[in-house]
Scaffold this motif. Structure first.
Motif, PDB file in Angstrom:
ATOM      1  N   PHE A 564      36.604  35.191  43.166  1.00  0.00           N
ATOM      2  CA  PHE A 564      36.232  33.800  43.414  1.00  0.00           C
ATOM      3  C   PHE A 564      36.573  32.927  42.201  1.00  0.00           C
ATOM      4  N   LYS A 565      36.274  33.414  40.994  1.00  0.00           N
ATOM      5  CA  LYS A 565      36.577  32.652  39.779  1.00  0.00           C
ATOM      6  C   LYS A 565      38.078  32.444  39.624  1.00  0.00           C
ATOM      7  N   GLN A 566      38.833  33.519  39.894  1.00  0.00           N
ATOM      8  CA  GLN A 566      40.287  33.416  39.799  1.00  0.00           C
ATOM      9  C   GLN A 566      40.818  32.379  40.776  1.00  0.00           C
ATOM     10  N   GLN A 567      40.268  32.341  41.954  1.00  0.00           N
ATOM     11  CA  GLN A 567      40.694  31.382  42.970  1.00  0.00           C
ATOM     12  C   GLN A 567      40.396  29.957  42.514  1.00  0.00           C
ATOM     13  N   MET A 568      39.207  29.776  41.922  1.00  0.00           N
ATOM     14  CA  MET A 568      38.828  28.439  41.447  1.00  0.00           C
ATOM     15  C   MET A 568      39.714  27.998  40.269  1.00  0.00           C
ATOM     16  N   GLN A 569      39.984  28.934  39.353  1.00  0.00           N
ATOM     17  CA  GLN A 569      40.822  28.608  38.207  1.00  0.00           C
ATOM     18  C   GLN A 569      42.236  28.237  38.639  1.00  0.00           C
ATOM     19  N   THR A 570      42.761  28.972  39.583  1.00  0.00           N
ATOM     20  CA  THR A 570      44.100  28.682  40.101  1.00  0.00           C
ATOM     21  C   THR A 570      44.132  27.291  40.713  1.00  0.00           C
ATOM     22  N   GLY A 571      43.106  26.919  41.424  1.00  0.00           N
ATOM     23  CA  GLY A 571      43.031  25.594  42.029  1.00  0.00           C
ATOM     24  C   GLY A 571      42.973  24.499  40.985  1.00  0.00           C
ATOM     25  N   GLU A 572      42.292  24.733  39.880  1.00  0.00           N
ATOM     26  CA  GLU A 572      42.167  23.723  38.843  1.00  0.00           C
ATOM     27  C   GLU A 572      43.480  23.542  38.067  1.00  0.00           C
ATOM     28  N   THR A 573      44.145  24.658  37.788  1.00  0.00           N
ATOM     29  CA  THR A 573      45.380  24.584  36.987  1.00  0.00           C
ATOM     30  C   THR A 573      46.567  24.109  37.804  1.00  0.00           C
ATOM     31  N   GLN A 574      46.692  24.523  39.067  1.00  0.00           N
ATOM     32  CA  GLN A 574      47.854  24.193  39.884  1.00  0.00           C
ATOM     33  C   GLN A 574      47.605  23.016  40.821  1.00  0.00           C
ATOM     34  N   GLY A 575      46.329  22.644  40.952  1.00  0.00           N
ATOM     35  CA  GLY A 575      45.996  21.507  41.817  1.00  0.00           C
ATOM     36  C   GLY A 575      45.748  21.887  43.262  1.00  0.00           C
ATOM     37  N   TYR A 576      45.928  23.139  43.592  1.00  0.00           N
ATOM     38  CA  TYR A 576      45.643  23.598  44.957  1.00  0.00           C
ATOM     39  C   TYR A 576      45.278  25.079  44.910  1.00  0.00           C
ATOM     40  N   SER A 577      44.574  25.538  45.917  1.00  0.00           N
ATOM     41  CA  SER A 577      44.170  26.948  45.989  1.00  0.00           C
ATOM     42  C   SER A 577      45.148  27.713  46.847  1.00  0.00           C
ATOM     43  N   PRO A 578      45.569  28.904  46.411  1.00  0.00           N
ATOM     44  CA  PRO A 578      46.496  29.715  47.235  1.00  0.00           C
ATOM     45  C   PRO A 578      45.822  30.111  48.560  1.00  0.00           C
ATOM     46  N   VAL A 579      46.584  30.072  49.637  1.00  0.00           N
ATOM     47  CA  VAL A 579      46.069  30.462  50.957  1.00  0.00           C
ATOM     48  C   VAL A 579      47.005  31.461  51.586  1.00  0.00           C
ATOM     49  N   SER A 580      46.580  32.052  52.690  1.00  0.00           N
ATOM     50  CA  SER A 580      47.418  33.024  53.396  1.00  0.00           C
ATOM     51  C   SER A 580      48.659  32.343  53.927  1.00  0.00           C
ATOM     52  N   LYS A 581      49.714  33.145  54.118  1.00  0.00           N
ATOM     53  CA  LYS A 581      51.002  32.618  54.555  1.00  0.00           C
ATOM     54  C   LYS A 581      50.886  31.926  55.903  1.00  0.00           C
ATOM     55  N   PHE A 592      39.657  32.258  53.322  1.00  0.00           N
ATOM     56  CA  PHE A 592      39.421  32.974  52.073  1.00  0.00           C
ATOM     57  C   PHE A 592      37.914  33.155  51.841  1.00  0.00           C
ATOM     58  N   VAL A 593      37.148  32.077  52.029  1.00  0.00           N
ATOM     59  CA  VAL A 593      35.687  32.162  51.833  1.00  0.00           C
ATOM     60  C   VAL A 593      35.059  33.139  52.827  1.00  0.00           C
ATOM     61  N   GLN A 594      35.539  33.086  54.074  1.00  0.00           N
ATOM     62  CA  GLN A 594      34.994  33.985  55.115  1.00  0.00           C
ATOM     63  C   GLN A 594      35.251  35.451  54.766  1.00  0.00           C
ATOM     64  N   GLN A 595      36.471  35.747  54.307  1.00  0.00           N
ATOM     65  CA  GLN A 595      36.802  37.134  53.953  1.00  0.00           C
ATOM     66  C   GLN A 595      35.975  37.610  52.759  1.00  0.00           C
ATOM     67  N   LEU A 596      35.785  36.721  51.802  1.00  0.00           N
ATOM     68  CA  LEU A 596      34.985  37.076  50.632  1.00  0.00           C
ATOM     69  C   LEU A 596      33.528  37.316  51.020  1.00  0.00           C
ATOM     70  N   LYS A 597      33.039  36.497  51.939  1.00  0.00           N
ATOM     71  CA  LYS A 597      31.657  36.662  52.412  1.00  0.00           C
ATOM     72  C   LYS A 597      31.469  37.997  53.142  1.00  0.00           C
ATOM     73  N   GLU A 598      32.470  38.366  53.960  1.00  0.00           N
ATOM     74  CA  GLU A 598      32.394  39.625  54.698  1.00  0.00           C
ATOM     75  C   GLU A 598      32.366  40.832  53.755  1.00  0.00           C
ATOM     76  N   ARG A 599      33.124  40.742  52.646  1.00  0.00           N
ATOM     77  CA  ARG A 599      33.137  41.842  51.683  1.00  0.00           C
ATOM     78  C   ARG A 599      31.754  42.051  51.070  1.00  0.00           C
ATOM     79  N   ILE A 600      30.948  40.996  51.054  1.00  0.00           N
ATOM     80  CA  ILE A 600      29.578  41.111  50.526  1.00  0.00           C
ATOM     81  C   ILE A 600      28.576  41.382  51.647  1.00  0.00           C
ATOM     82  N   GLN A 601      28.696  40.632  52.778  1.00  0.00           N
ATOM     83  CA  GLN A 601      27.685  40.671  53.837  1.00  0.00           C
ATOM     84  C   GLN A 601      27.664  42.003  54.584  1.00  0.00           C
ATOM     85  N   ILE A 602      28.824  42.574  54.884  1.00  0.00           N
ATOM     86  CA  ILE A 602      28.872  43.811  55.676  1.00  0.00           C
ATOM     87  C   ILE A 602      28.175  44.965  54.954  1.00  0.00           C
ATOM     88  N   PRO A 603      28.503  45.273  53.688  1.00  0.00           N
ATOM     89  CA  PRO A 603      27.768  46.353  53.020  1.00  0.00           C
ATOM     90  C   PRO A 603      26.295  46.019  52.786  1.00  0.00           C
TER      91      PRO A 603
END
Length: 613
Positions: A564-581, A592-603
């Motif tokens: 999540f931090k890497q995603q936020m940093q990338t958005g700040e430095t490049q002006g946009y957040s990387p997304v799926s193709k 991206f947020v949904q996938q990250l939430k699932e990695r936490i919520q499911i376990p």
């Protein structure tokens, strides 16, 4: 061959003539009898084999002739018997000399009683037949005749469940003596007084034997009577006591009492007390019969209901029991009510056994058997809870300021048999739950480096367990019989083998868990073992792995935080957040947020299914 066949026909013809004459039936009845291969063979064996000495042919209710090698005691018509004079095979020319026959009614004792009364006694007691006998011999013969007559009279009553009081010798003299004797009894023959006193002793033995009978006797003998036995006991007791009372009220017995009083016999007080005791017992039995009558229909409802419906019928039954306790004058004692409650327990055990079917509990479908056993345990537990509820609320049955006595006796006296049966059911439940858990091993298959090896070991344990359970389930005894100690021994042996299997499964679980590639695979290992992880021997090792599971989850959280931090940093430095193709910016960000939430919520949600303190 023709001669032999003719002899056989002649032997059957001889039997046919005797049977047709005795029953006054046509020959076609006999032909139907011998037309049945089994019946013809039975008669043939009697004629040809020396070990069969008796043949009895009876006429059943449908008018068919039925042969047998002895009296069945179940028919209600007379029978014809054939008895060989000696153990030998019968030929046609020996049928008349080596075989004698006769007929007997369905109740030989009644026939014998009539024979004694109408033939033996008149012939042997006739004084003209004693002319050449010494006086002492004549008296002794008369005494034996009277004893025989009374014994047959008493036994005939016992067979019918009645008490017949025998009469003393010279009983017919009581009436003239009563009219001729004065109040002091001077004219009464001493022998007659002795005879009267002797019969009072005999009567007291018979009467007090009846009065001492108790409905608890079958329970004390180790039998398992139901409430029907209780109801039947008091009905028969009332009929018996009424019969004794009527005999005591007969004119001759009343004269006997007057004579005993007139001669100031020492046996008169005992005789008077016996009359009072019979009268009191009759009143007691009549009262008990009145209050037990309503429960008969409720007991029949329980018997006729499927066990799944029994729970709804327990409350009315126990309510009626409480009403009996609160209102009956003679049935509100612990000894009486405990017997009735134990018999209700026996009824429920009987219904549960019928519902479970001992032959199918371990041999049928495991899940279905487990469901039935748990339903039986639930029904019996409901009965115990209903008993405790009624016991605590007996005051509700108070009427007219008459306080209801509490059930201050120990419940163990009531539930001793039921508790043993429920313990056996819980043992079987444990057994079936073990089988259900072990059956799941069939589909267990691990991944990872050690996956193939661990899967093979699990399959071997599964097959070994199935063989062990098959051996156990095919035992010929009744697994629901609580007196069967062999089942307990086999179950203990089975448990030892299961414990050995569990230890090996525990080792396999630890290897599989440690070999898991990540948190997701670790939870899959837990899911594959399922309820097996709750078994004590496996749970001990499983609990040590739960701490590792938490550490893995913490590591997963740290990983998600870093992403999540890497995603936020990338958005700040490049002006946009990387997304799926090929995804828009907003939709890609949400994905991206949904996938990250699932990695936490499911376990995180998977932790809810772990049974750990």
């Amino acid at each position: 061959m023709e001669n032999e066949s003719q002899k056989v026909d002649q032997r059957f013809e001889f039997l046919e003539k005797c049977v047709s004459k005795a029953f006054n039936v046509k020959s076609d009845r006999w032909q139907k009898c011998v037309a049945t291969e089994e019946q013809r063979q039975l008669i043939q064996d009697f004629l040809d084999k020396s070990e069969h000495k008796t043949l009895v042919i009876s006429l059943n209710s449908s008018g068919q002739l039925i042969p047998a090698f002895g009296l069945s005691g179940t028919g209600k018509n007379k029978s014809v018997y054939f008895v060989k004079r000696c153990k030998t095979a019968l030929s046609a020319d020996k049928m008349k000399t080596q075989l004698f026959c006769g007929d007997v009614c369905h109740s030989p004792l009644e026939q014998f009683s009539v024979l004694v009364e109408k033939v033996v006694e008149p012939v042997l007691s006739n004084a003209r037949n004693h002319r050449d006998f010494p006086h002492v011999v004549s008296q002794d013969l008369m005494r034996h005749i009277h004893v025989l007559k009374n014994n047959v009279f008493v036994i005939a009553g016992q067979v019918k469940g009645k008490t017949h009081l025998p009469v003393p010798p010279g009983f017919e003299q009581f009436e003239p003596v009563a009219h001729e004797g004065d109040k002091s009894g001077h004219l009464v023959d001493k022998r007659l007084i002795h005879s009267m006193e002797t019969v009072v002793i005999d009567w007291s033995h018979q009467v007090y034997k009846v009065l001492k009978k108790d409905s608890s006797e079958p329970l004390l003998e180790g039998k398992n009577p139901t409430p029907h036995a209780e109801i039947k006991f008091w009905k028969n007791r009332l009929a018996d006591l009424q019969g004794i009372h009527n005999q005591f009220q007969s004119p001759r017995v009343l004269m006997l009492a007057e004579l005993l009083a007139a001669v100031d016999s020492s046996y008169y007080p005992a005789f008077a007390k016996m009359l009072r005791d019979v009268s009191e017992a009759r009143n007691e039995t009549r009262d008990i019969n009145t209050f037990l009558k309503p429960i008969e229909r409720l007991v029949e409802d329980v018997e006729n209901a499927d066990f799944s419906e029994v729970k709804g019928k327990i409350a009315p039954l126990m309510h009626t029991v409480c009403l009996i306790w609160a209102n009956s004058k003679y049935y509100n004692s612990p000894a009486r009510i405990i017997v009735l409650l134990q018999e209700i327990c026996n009824l429920l055990i009987q219904q549960a056994r019928s519902f479970l079917n001992p032959e199918d509990v371990l041999k049928g479908d495991v899940l279905e058997s487990l469901s039935r056993v748990q339903m039986a345990i639930d029904g019996l537990t409901h009965f115990k809870s209903t008993y405790e509820d009624r016991r605590a609320n007996l005051s509700q049955y108070q009427r007219n300021q008459n306080e209801v006595k509490p059930w201050d006796f120990s419940p163990l006296l009531v539930f001793v048999g039921l508790d043993h049966f429920m313990k056996r059911l819980r043992t079987i439940e444990t057994l079936l739950l073990t089988v259900v858990d072990m059956m799941k091993l069939e589909k267990v298959e691990f991944g990872g480096i050690l996956g193939k090896s661990l899967s093979q070991r699990v399959q071997f344990l599964h097959e070994d367990f199935l063989e062990t359970y098959k051996t156990f389930s095919e035992k010929p005894y009744d697994c629901l019989d609580v007196s069967n100690v062999e089942f307990e021994a086999d179950f203990m042996e089975f448990q030892l083998k299961v414990e050995n299997t569990e230890r090996q499964l525990s080792t396999i679980f630890c290897h599989a868990f440690d070999d898991a590639a990540g948190l997701e695979h670790a939870f899959k290992v837990l899911d594959m073992f399922g309820r097996l992880l709750e078994r004590p021997l496996i749970a001990a090792d499983a609990h040590t792995r739960y701490r590792m599971l938490i550490k893995m989850f913490d590591k997963q959280l740290e990983c998600c935080k870093l992403i999540f931090k890497q995603q936020m940093q990338t958005g700040e430095t490049q002006g946009y957040s990387p997304v799926s193709k090929n995804m828009p910016v907003v939709a890609g960000g949400l994905k991206f947020v949904q996938q990250l939430k699932e990695r936490i919520q499911i376990p995180y949600n998977n932790f809810r299914f772990i049974n750990h303190p």
